[in-house]
Design an enzyme around this catalytic site. Structure first.
Site, mmCIF file in Angstrom:
data_model
loop_
_atom_site.group_PDB
_atom_site.id
_atom_site.type_symbol
_atom_site.label_atom_id
_atom_site.label_comp_id
_atom_site.label_asym_id
_atom_site.label_seq_id
_atom_site.Cartn_x
_atom_site.Cartn_y
_atom_site.Cartn_z
ATOM 1 N N ASP A 233 -3.491 43.703 -39.411
ATOM 2 C CA ASP A 233 -3.353 44.890 -38.576
ATOM 3 C C ASP A 233 -4.674 45.205 -37.861
ATOM 4 O OD1 ASP A 233 -1.774 47.342 -37.932
ATOM 5 O OD2 ASP A 233 -3.404 48.350 -38.989
ATOM 6 N N GLU A 293 -2.668 41.024 -35.032
ATOM 7 C CA GLU A 293 -2.278 42.034 -34.033
ATOM 8 C C GLU A 293 -3.399 42.068 -33.003
ATOM 9 O OE1 GLU A 293 -1.147 46.679 -33.261
ATOM 10 O OE2 GLU A 293 -2.590 46.180 -34.817
HETATM 11 C C1 GLC Z 1 -1.320 48.981 -35.863
HETATM 12 C C2 GLC Z 1 0.095 49.202 -36.336
HETATM 13 C C3 GLC Z 1 0.483 50.613 -36.037
HETATM 14 C C4 GLC Z 1 -0.444 51.547 -36.787
HETATM 15 C C5 GLC Z 1 -1.913 51.229 -36.448
HETATM 16 C C6 GLC Z 1 -2.850 51.893 -37.393
HETATM 17 O O1 GLC Z 1 -1.446 49.113 -34.501
HETATM 18 O O2 GLC Z 1 0.949 48.267 -35.745
HETATM 19 O O3 GLC Z 1 1.817 50.884 -36.364
HETATM 20 O O4 GLC Z 1 -0.166 52.877 -36.475
HETATM 21 O O5 GLC Z 1 -2.179 49.847 -36.538
HETATM 22 O O6 GLC Z 1 -2.812 51.270 -38.643
#
Ligand code: GLC
Length: 566
Positions: A233, A293
């Protein structure tokens, strides 16, 4: 396309294929003669556990619910599921605020339920990928509770603490992704701590080697439990400039009213790559995969996440793909650029933070047809696709219509400009019974009215449904060598309406032609001049077909055909 050009690209494809196969023998754990690893042949499927299947009827999905749907996932053609965070959490950000990295939140079940899920999945050749929230923990994590307790606490330096610029003034101008200053004053020690997301999600200090060791240990712990990898993440935001320089302010405001800024000093710092290399070393010891991500502005940024020596992320997600308009030239240009960039592409069309592709691209009239075009596109490209639950049945984004119904805090804060992400996280639509078969209790988010027309049970009975089309293409993807291993060759590159390409593996070839327009299109590919002829349709929409070298496509029609040697 000019015949000579076709010949040139075919030669190039052959050379590429030969190069690939010559390196193959040296790759450990290869699943084919090209040296591909398991995750290069796999189809991934993202599950938002709150919303997938509720086994104990409390209105919130859980791990036993996922286990009960494994047969569905296997039959669909899924090889790995990525489960968004199911660890203990105060749920401020629905699990992305983790208070214990090595356990399961009771709302989702127990570690024993996880073990059952993992072993049942294994029986069906489905791997489990967990979501690793590396940038921050919850403010309820024992590390942070200790960290905030005193300036000399053992974990003080595990987070980012600084004095304010002056009384009541944060250390600098950095703005949180979720609105307001990225610094929160803590009266216990009279310092501010840094949080890129909510204040309840303090950023970990990755410059502290103890943090790195502890986090690498978390991954080892889960690998021993049978996890096949992680989706990492928010990797862009792991490091901050230690000098805390103010970010340059740029014109405009975000949905929360903060001035926009260029995040020069708190995103994408080069130190991120050291951490990714460390995580990769551990992953390699277990044959695991790391998905990132990765929000990148261009392909060269995306390229960096693979690592200079392919020693960082195996699968940085191409999230730029979700920003493209429904346009043949736009997709053609992007795919070509990704394809030559050198890394293994990872295509995504929706996720739990993004408006679903069904209505992002749908025109309100042909949404099912457009959903089939998108399926045919990203499931036949060279690379690994990551599906999002519900996409395969044509689930629609259904945002709340009243502020008081919003669950996602960013929607509460940013209403009405930012309605939050509830709309793309609604319960999976299993059948047309009450609550769409998701739960017997009232679900945590309302089931969209479309469950009556778009649900698994009904679509399985309808050979023209979006689901049946997904199943057909997914099955092809697993059986066609050209789709698994073949090179990507763009065709008819000046066509404004039809996106078409070949996937070629040795003497096998698949033609994909996608009509991205609302009118009938007839396209000539001149394939017969060059040794191939278009023949058997493998998957196509009802009124699309091939005649010799030409393909006729209905509005938003799809033709996927196997070419035979002339
Ligand atoms: C990433 C996740 C999202 C979350 C953020 C903070 O972007 O996909 O859903 O709110 O991280 O952890």
């Amino acid at each position: 396309m000019k015949p000579r050009f076709v010949f040139a690209v075919m030669v190039a494809a052959f050379v590429c294929a030969s190069l690939l196969s010559s390196s193959a023998q040296t790759s450990p754990n290869a699943v084919d003669a090209e040296g591909h690893q398991w995750w290069q042949h796999a189809v991934f499927y993202e599950i938002y556990p709150r919303s997938f299947a509720d086994s104990n009827n409390d209105g919130i999905g859980d791990l036993k619910g996922i286990t009960s749907k494994l047969d569905y996932l296997r039959d669909l053609g899924v090889d790995a599921v990525w489960i968004t965070p199911c660890f203990p959490s105060p749920q401020v950000d629905f699990g992305y605020d983790v208070s214990d990295y090595e356990n399961i939140d009771p709302m989702y079940g127990t570690l024993a339920d996880f073990d059952t899920l993992a072993s049942e999945a294994k029986k069906r050749n489905i791997r489990i990928i967990l979501d690793f929230v590396v940038n921050h923990s919850s403010d309820q994590h024992k590390w942070f509770i200790d960290s905030r307790s005193s300036k000399t606490a053992e974990h003080r330096d595990w987070y980012i603490w600084r004095d304010g610029k002056g009384p009541g003034q944060p250390p600098n101008n950095w703005v949180s992704e979720f609105g307001g200053s990225a610094w929160k004053f803590d009266p216990t020690t009279n310092q501010f701590y840094y949080h890129f997301f909510y204040a309840e999600q303090p950023d970990l200090n990755w410059r502290n080697p103890a943090v790195k060791d502890a986090m690498l240990d978390v991954t080892r712990w889960w690998y021993h439990r049978g996890v096949a990898g992680f989706r990492l993440d928010a990797v862009d935001t792991l490091f901050e400039d230690p000098g805390l320089h103010d970010n340059p302010v740029v014109p405009g405001k975000n949905a929360y009213g903060d001035p926009l800024q260029e995040r020069k000093y708190n995103t994408k710092l080069p130190e991120v790559h050291d951490v990714l290399r460390g995580l990769r070393q551990v992953a390699d010891g277990s044959g695991a995969v790391l998905i990132g991500e990765t929000w990148t502005k261009d392909i060269s940024e995306l390229r960096q996440y693979y690592g200079d020596h392919s020693d960082e992320l195996q699968m940085p997600m191409d999230l730029m793909f979700t920003k493209l308009r429904f346009s043949a030239p736009e997709f053609r240009q992007h795919i070509a650029a990704v394809d030559v960039a050198g890394g293994w592409p990872v295509y995504v069309i929706s996720n739990h933070d993004i408006v679903r592709s069904y209505d992002r691209y749908g025109d309100g009239q042909h949404n099912d047809q457009i959903a089939r075009v998108m399926a045919a596109l990203y499931l036949t490209l060279r690379g690994t696709p990551i599906m999002y639950y519900g996409e395969e049945i044509g689930m629609k984004t259904t945002p709340p219509t009243r502020k008081e119904d919003v669950k996602d805090p960013i929607g509460k804060r940013g209403w009405p400009k930012e309605k939050g992400r509830d709309g793309e996280r609604t319960p999976m639509q299993w059948d047309r019974s009450e609550n769409a078969g998701f739960s017997k209790a009232t679900p945590w988010l309302p089931v969209p009215p479309t469950y009556k027309t778009h649900n698994v049970a009904d679509e399985l009975k309808d050979k023209n449904s979006v689901l049946e089309f997904y199943k057909r293409v997914l099955s092809l993807r697993h059986t066609s060598r050209a789709l698994l291993d073949g090179s990507y060759i763009a065709l008819n590159e000046n066509d404004p309406n039809v996106l078409s390409y070949l996937r070629i593996y040795k003497d096998q070839a698949v033609l994909v032609a996608l009509n991205m327009s609302g009118s009938t299109q007839k396209v000539d590919f001149e394939l017969s001049h060059h040794g191939f002829s278009s023949s058997k349709a493998l998957a196509s929409t009802p009124k699309s077909s091939a005649h010799g070298d030409a393909v006729t496509l209905e509005p938003f029609g799809v033709f996927i055909g196997e070419l035979s040697k002339k």
